[in-house]
Write a protein that holds these residues in place. Sequence first.
Motif, short mmCIF file in Angstrom:
data_model
loop_
_atom_site.label_atom_id
_atom_site.label_comp_id
_atom_site.label_asym_id
_atom_site.label_seq_id
_atom_site.Cartn_x
_atom_site.Cartn_y
_atom_site.Cartn_z
N PHE A 43 48.42 41.43 41.17
CA PHE A 43 47.51 42.09 42.09
C PHE A 43 46.06 41.85 41.66
N TYR A 44 45.18 41.64 42.65
CA TYR A 44 43.76 41.55 42.33
C TYR A 44 43.29 42.86 41.71
N GLU A 45 43.80 43.97 42.22
CA GLU A 45 43.54 45.27 41.60
C GLU A 45 44.78 46.13 41.83
N ASP A 46 45.32 46.66 40.77
CA ASP A 46 46.55 47.44 40.85
C ASP A 46 46.29 48.84 41.41
N GLY A 47 47.39 49.53 41.67
CA GLY A 47 47.30 50.94 42.03
C GLY A 47 47.04 51.22 43.48
N THR A 48 47.28 50.26 44.36
CA THR A 48 47.09 50.50 45.78
C THR A 48 48.09 49.68 46.57
N SER A 49 48.45 50.20 47.73
CA SER A 49 49.35 49.47 48.62
C SER A 49 48.59 48.80 49.75
N ASN A 50 47.27 48.98 49.79
CA ASN A 50 46.44 48.38 50.83
C ASN A 50 45.03 48.23 50.29
N HIS A 51 44.61 46.99 50.09
CA HIS A 51 43.28 46.76 49.54
C HIS A 51 42.17 47.12 50.52
N LYS A 52 42.49 47.22 51.81
CA LYS A 52 41.48 47.66 52.77
C LYS A 52 41.22 49.16 52.67
N ALA A 53 42.08 49.87 51.95
CA ALA A 53 41.87 51.30 51.72
C ALA A 53 41.19 51.56 50.38
N ASN A 54 40.87 50.49 49.65
CA ASN A 54 40.23 50.61 48.35
C ASN A 54 38.72 50.39 48.53
N ASN A 55 37.94 51.45 48.33
CA ASN A 55 36.50 51.36 48.60
C ASN A 55 35.81 50.31 47.74
N THR A 56 36.27 50.14 46.50
CA THR A 56 35.66 49.14 45.62
C THR A 56 35.88 47.73 46.17
N ILE A 57 37.09 47.45 46.61
CA ILE A 57 37.39 46.13 47.14
C ILE A 57 36.71 45.91 48.49
N VAL A 58 36.64 46.95 49.30
CA VAL A 58 35.95 46.82 50.59
C VAL A 58 34.48 46.47 50.36
N ARG A 59 33.85 47.07 49.37
CA ARG A 59 32.46 46.72 49.05
C ARG A 59 32.36 45.27 48.59
N GLU A 60 33.34 44.81 47.82
CA GLU A 60 33.37 43.39 47.42
C GLU A 60 33.51 42.49 48.63
N LEU A 61 34.37 42.90 49.56
CA LEU A 61 34.57 42.11 50.78
C LEU A 61 33.28 42.04 51.59
N GLU A 62 32.56 43.13 51.66
CA GLU A 62 31.27 43.14 52.36
C GLU A 62 30.32 42.12 51.73
N GLN A 63 30.26 42.11 50.41
CA GLN A 63 29.36 41.18 49.72
C GLN A 63 29.82 39.73 49.90
N ALA A 64 31.12 39.52 49.91
CA ALA A 64 31.65 38.16 50.02
C ALA A 64 31.53 37.58 51.42
N THR A 65 31.55 38.45 52.44
CA THR A 65 31.62 37.96 53.82
C THR A 65 30.41 38.32 54.67
N GLY A 66 29.64 39.35 54.27
CA GLY A 66 28.55 39.82 55.11
C GLY A 66 29.02 40.64 56.29
N ILE A 67 30.29 41.06 56.27
CA ILE A 67 30.86 41.84 57.37
C ILE A 67 30.84 43.31 56.98
N GLU A 68 30.36 44.16 57.88
CA GLU A 68 30.30 45.59 57.60
C GLU A 68 31.70 46.17 57.42
N SER A 69 31.78 47.20 56.60
CA SER A 69 33.08 47.78 56.25
C SER A 69 33.83 48.30 57.48
N ARG A 70 33.10 48.80 58.47
CA ARG A 70 33.78 49.34 59.65
C ARG A 70 34.55 48.26 60.40
N HIS A 71 34.04 47.03 60.35
CA HIS A 71 34.76 45.93 60.99
C HIS A 71 35.92 45.45 60.11
N LEU A 72 35.73 45.53 58.81
CA LEU A 72 36.79 45.08 57.90
C LEU A 72 38.02 45.99 57.99
#
Length: 345
Positions: A43-72
């Motif tokens: 796992f990229y980060e353990d302890g979750t069954s959905n990385h879209k529910a992980n606020n830390t990873i969602v923030r990483e996704l925002e930085q990686a893609t430029g897409i706002e969290s609400r769309h992610l």
Amino acid sequence: MVHLSDVSDTDTLSSSVWFKRGWTLQELLAPNNILFFKQDWSFYEDGTSNHKANNTIVRELEQATGIESRHLTHFHPGVDDARSRLRWASTRCTTRPEDIAYSLLGIFNLHIPVLYGESAETALGRLLAEVITKSGDTSILDWIGQPSSFHSCFPATLKPYQIVLPSRPLSGDPRPWTFTQYMWDFFSPTSLHAARRMHRALSDLPRAQFANFRLVLPCIVHQIQTITLIRVDAGSVTHVHQIQAVGLEPIEIALSKELRNTPRIRTTYVLIRPWHSDLLDPAVETDDASARRWLTRLEQPFRALLLMALPHNEYRRVASFCNITARPTHSGGILKGEVSLLTIV
């Protein structure tokens, strides 16, 4: 399940090529649940069954893609906020050049024929034509760069959409006014009457449509009175012009070629403000305070398009490599513009 084969323990999501591919954009947005795995399938980060529910990873996704969290986390296909959706894809690439357009069909919930073998410019042009026809969103016309061979108002690639624009031209705080000017321009019955007349004319316009390689665009047209060549910078082969248009302060633009405008043909070029019905306010017709606010916002600087007149009442966009910021004159300048539908090729 996403296997990031180029992400190890020391890497971040933004280092993966998965976030630079065209087709993976919809793979990221479509599912409600997603799990990222590293090179070794841990796992990229353990302890979750959905990385879209992980606020830390969602923030990483925002930085990686430029897409706002609400769309992610809660994405809905459609043509609303079209420019943002184009921006998401502007840093991505595809093996087949034309796929950069086809890979966005699901994002926009559109259906156009997929014609492998056509040029990337044509594929993108057909996509943009469908987007503007379905949405009427003229913000996708606001770009700087190489024009497309498909249509003069469309860019050749998605790269110009990487620039994040400020909010719509009619939003934000109005620029400073003196009390005398404000009272004279916005509280006089004459100004309010003219503002309501323009508002009604804009309300009667249909939204932008594209058909037969022609864009029928609702806009406010400012006729150009004079075009003066100020200087030529030999080093960069740049021609600096000053343009004086009705109702606008003088504008300086730098172009690679000289614009020619003779006294005999005074409407060779026009400056236009593309219009979108979302910028109307029904309360303008009945409420003086709403009319004053609307007119104040209308008088803010806006990004203009420079068009060249062609035979048969058609126009072509020119000067796509420079940003043209138009500033209405303080004395009701925007009201001196003409509300019109122009056909652009």
